[in-house]
Design a protein around this motif. Structure first.
Motif, PDB file in Angstrom:
ATOM      1  N   ARG A 158       0.857  -1.190   0.000  1.00 59.02           N
ATOM      2  CA  ARG A 158       0.000   0.000   0.000  1.00 59.02           C
ATOM      3  C   ARG A 158       0.886   1.232   0.000  1.00 59.02           C
ATOM      4  O   ARG A 158       2.096   1.131   0.206  1.00 59.02           O
ATOM      5  CB  ARG A 158      -0.928   0.009   1.217  1.00 59.02           C
ATOM      6  CG  ARG A 158      -0.193   0.158   2.545  1.00 59.02           C
ATOM      7  CD  ARG A 158      -1.154   0.467   3.689  1.00 59.02           C
ATOM      8  NE  ARG A 158      -0.459   0.556   4.972  1.00 59.02           N
ATOM      9  CZ  ARG A 158       0.101   1.658   5.447  1.00 59.02           C
ATOM     10  NH1 ARG A 158       0.082   2.789   4.758  1.00 59.02           N
ATOM     11  NH2 ARG A 158       0.718   1.647   6.622  1.00 59.02           N
ATOM     12  N   ARG A 159       0.228   2.396  -0.212  1.00 55.66           N
ATOM     13  CA  ARG A 159       0.974   3.644  -0.178  1.00 55.66           C
ATOM     14  C   ARG A 159       0.995   4.201   1.241  1.00 55.66           C
ATOM     15  O   ARG A 159       0.159   3.866   2.070  1.00 55.66           O
ATOM     16  CB  ARG A 159       0.324   4.666  -1.111  1.00 55.66           C
ATOM     17  CG  ARG A 159       0.273   4.201  -2.560  1.00 55.66           C
ATOM     18  CD  ARG A 159      -0.036   5.341  -3.484  1.00 55.66           C
ATOM     19  NE  ARG A 159      -1.311   5.992  -3.182  1.00 55.66           N
ATOM     20  CZ  ARG A 159      -1.553   7.286  -3.383  1.00 55.66           C
ATOM     21  NH1 ARG A 159      -0.623   8.070  -3.879  1.00 55.66           N
ATOM     22  NH2 ARG A 159      -2.741   7.803  -3.100  1.00 55.66           N
ATOM     23  N   ASN A 160       1.954   5.072   1.514  1.00 57.73           N
ATOM     24  CA  ASN A 160       2.028   5.802   2.785  1.00 57.73           C
ATOM     25  C   ASN A 160       2.414   7.242   2.483  1.00 57.73           C
ATOM     26  O   ASN A 160       3.291   7.477   1.648  1.00 57.73           O
ATOM     27  CB  ASN A 160       3.082   5.177   3.709  1.00 57.73           C
ATOM     28  CG  ASN A 160       3.254   5.976   4.994  1.00 57.73           C
ATOM     29  OD1 ASN A 160       2.395   5.932   5.872  1.00 57.73           O
ATOM     30  ND2 ASN A 160       4.338   6.725   5.098  1.00 57.73           N
ATOM     31  N   ASP A 218      -2.237   6.055   5.469  1.00 53.19           N
ATOM     32  CA  ASP A 218      -2.558   5.465   4.168  1.00 53.19           C
ATOM     33  C   ASP A 218      -3.442   6.467   3.419  1.00 53.19           C
ATOM     34  O   ASP A 218      -4.592   6.689   3.822  1.00 53.19           O
ATOM     35  CB  ASP A 218      -3.303   4.143   4.423  1.00 53.19           C
ATOM     36  CG  ASP A 218      -3.708   3.444   3.133  1.00 53.19           C
ATOM     37  OD1 ASP A 218      -3.664   4.092   2.065  1.00 53.19           O
ATOM     38  OD2 ASP A 218      -4.091   2.266   3.206  1.00 53.19           O
ATOM     39  N   ARG A 224      -7.024   5.473   2.254  1.00 49.59           N
ATOM     40  CA  ARG A 224      -8.052   5.113   3.225  1.00 49.59           C
ATOM     41  C   ARG A 224      -8.862   6.377   3.528  1.00 49.59           C
ATOM     42  O   ARG A 224      -8.281   7.413   3.837  1.00 49.59           O
ATOM     43  CB  ARG A 224      -7.347   4.619   4.491  1.00 49.59           C
ATOM     44  CG  ARG A 224      -8.101   3.585   5.232  1.00 49.59           C
ATOM     45  CD  ARG A 224      -7.229   2.992   6.300  1.00 49.59           C
ATOM     46  NE  ARG A 224      -8.063   2.681   7.448  1.00 49.59           N
ATOM     47  CZ  ARG A 224      -7.608   2.193   8.585  1.00 49.59           C
ATOM     48  NH1 ARG A 224      -6.316   1.981   8.735  1.00 49.59           N
ATOM     49  NH2 ARG A 224      -8.411   1.930   9.573  1.00 49.59           N
TER      50      ARG A 224
END
Ligand SMILES: CC(C)(COP(=O)(O)OP(=O)(O)OC[C@H]1O[C@@H](n2cnc3c(N)ncnc32)[C@H](O)[C@@H]1OP(=O)(O)O)[C@@H](O)C(=O)NCCC(=O)NCCS
Length: 292
Positions: free
Chosen positions: A129-131, A245, A248
């Motif tokens: 996932r991205r951060n 995230d 989200r």
């Protein structure tokens, strides 16, 4: 261990100790990162840090940190190679050493910078996932009324309940790092619910004189997470950094509306199989991008 692709003049990888603190700090500075002396102290005490001494006698040529959460689960942080030694196979040798130390069947995660990503891809890490780091002066807003439970500053007596809430969310025991939080963090906040006990917590720790990281952030839901951040950020005089995230819903937009702007972005990557654990929707921010 040395690899064939590496220059033979480099000494073998060694396990670093708290006595190597100044060398680790110098390596961060060499790569233009913050010195983060307190974070390095935490990692040298609670994790395993591997390093390669510079053949020119000027400190470390490279280092990487392995933090083990379970026999089959670990994370990587602080992958650094001194600029004068880059692209000579040291990053690869350090990471191969770390993966061997983590164990063949282990899942190993990390937050990859753009610079680290090609190396990790080559070693078989896959994107998860991205951060994004949201950074800025936190602007307090309206506090929603009548939500269950009370947010308050934690005391030493709350630590066992914090560890229990964390284990339920993370799905493994982070006690060997979190047990050091009272000495490391400026403040820890908890959400104490009369019906369910401690259901969430967050910590604020300085990573620079002008910057405070909020993490970990563990909460039953978004509203609880916001209350914990607002409680901690209200006492912070520096800029605040919150790693979220961005894909989200909820917290990223809320952080942005409260003055935190998207800054650096990284990619969470994993080596090995992703095994479902804990209650991941309760994990809103890592302890640090160098941990998990
Ligand atoms: C990322 C870093 C650790 C890589 O270390 P390194 O010793 O230079 O990497 P290696 O020489 O072992 O590289 C191994 C392979 O990875 C790939 N690679 C490494 N750096 C790369 C880059 N900047 N661009 C493209 N590919 C790269 C290449 O395939 C390379 O093999 P090659 O040189 O034969 O083409 C180093 O650049 C660094 O410290 N960067 C700054 C800090 C940082 O961002 N760390 C990552 C944190 S997640």
């Amino acid at each position: 261990m040395p690899t064939e692709s590496r220059d033979d003049a480099f000494p073998p990888v060694r396990l670093l100790s708290p006595a190597d603190l100044d060398l680790c700090v110098a390596l961060s500075i060499d790569r233009g990162w913050l010195p983060e002396k307190a974070k390095w102290s935490l990692l040298l005490a609670g994790s395993q840090t591997f390093g390669i001494d510079a053949p020119d006698g000027r400190g470390l040529a490279g280092a990487v940190v392995l933090t083990r959460w379970a026999a089959d689960y670990a994370s990587v942080g602080m992958m650094l190679v001194a600029s004068r030694y880059q692209r000579r196979g040291l990053g690869k040798a350090l990471m191969e050493h770390l993966l061997a130390a983590a164990g063949a069947g282990a899942t190993v995660t990390l937050f990859a910078t753009d610079m680290g990503r090609p190396l990790y891809e080559k070693l078989g890490f896959k994107p998860v996932r991205r951060n994004v780091s949201f950074v800025g002066k936190f602007k307090p807003g309206r506090v929603p009324a009548a939500l269950p439970g009370t947010v308050r500053t934690a005391t030493a007596a709350d630590l066992p309940a914090i560890l229990e809430a964390d284990r339920a969310a993370f799905g493994a025991d982070r006690g060997h790092i979190l047990g050091r939080l009272p000495g490391f963090a400026d403040r820890i906040a908890i959400l104490d619910d009369p019906a369910h006990g401690i259901t969430g917590y967050a910590a604020a720790w300085r990573n620079h004189v002008t910057s405070t990281v909020i993490g970990p952030l563990v909460a039953a839901d978004q509203e609880a997470a916001k209350r914990l951040v607002a409680h901690l950020a209200a006492g912070v005089t520096t800029t605040v950094r919150l790693d979220l995230d961005p894909d989200r819903e909820g917290l990223p937009g809320w952080a942005n509306a409260h003055g935190l702007e998207p800054a650096a972005s990284t990619l969470v990557m994993a080596h090995g199989e992703i095994v479902p654990r804990g209650t991941p929707e309760r994990l809103f921010a890592p302890i640090s991008v160098a941990l998990a």
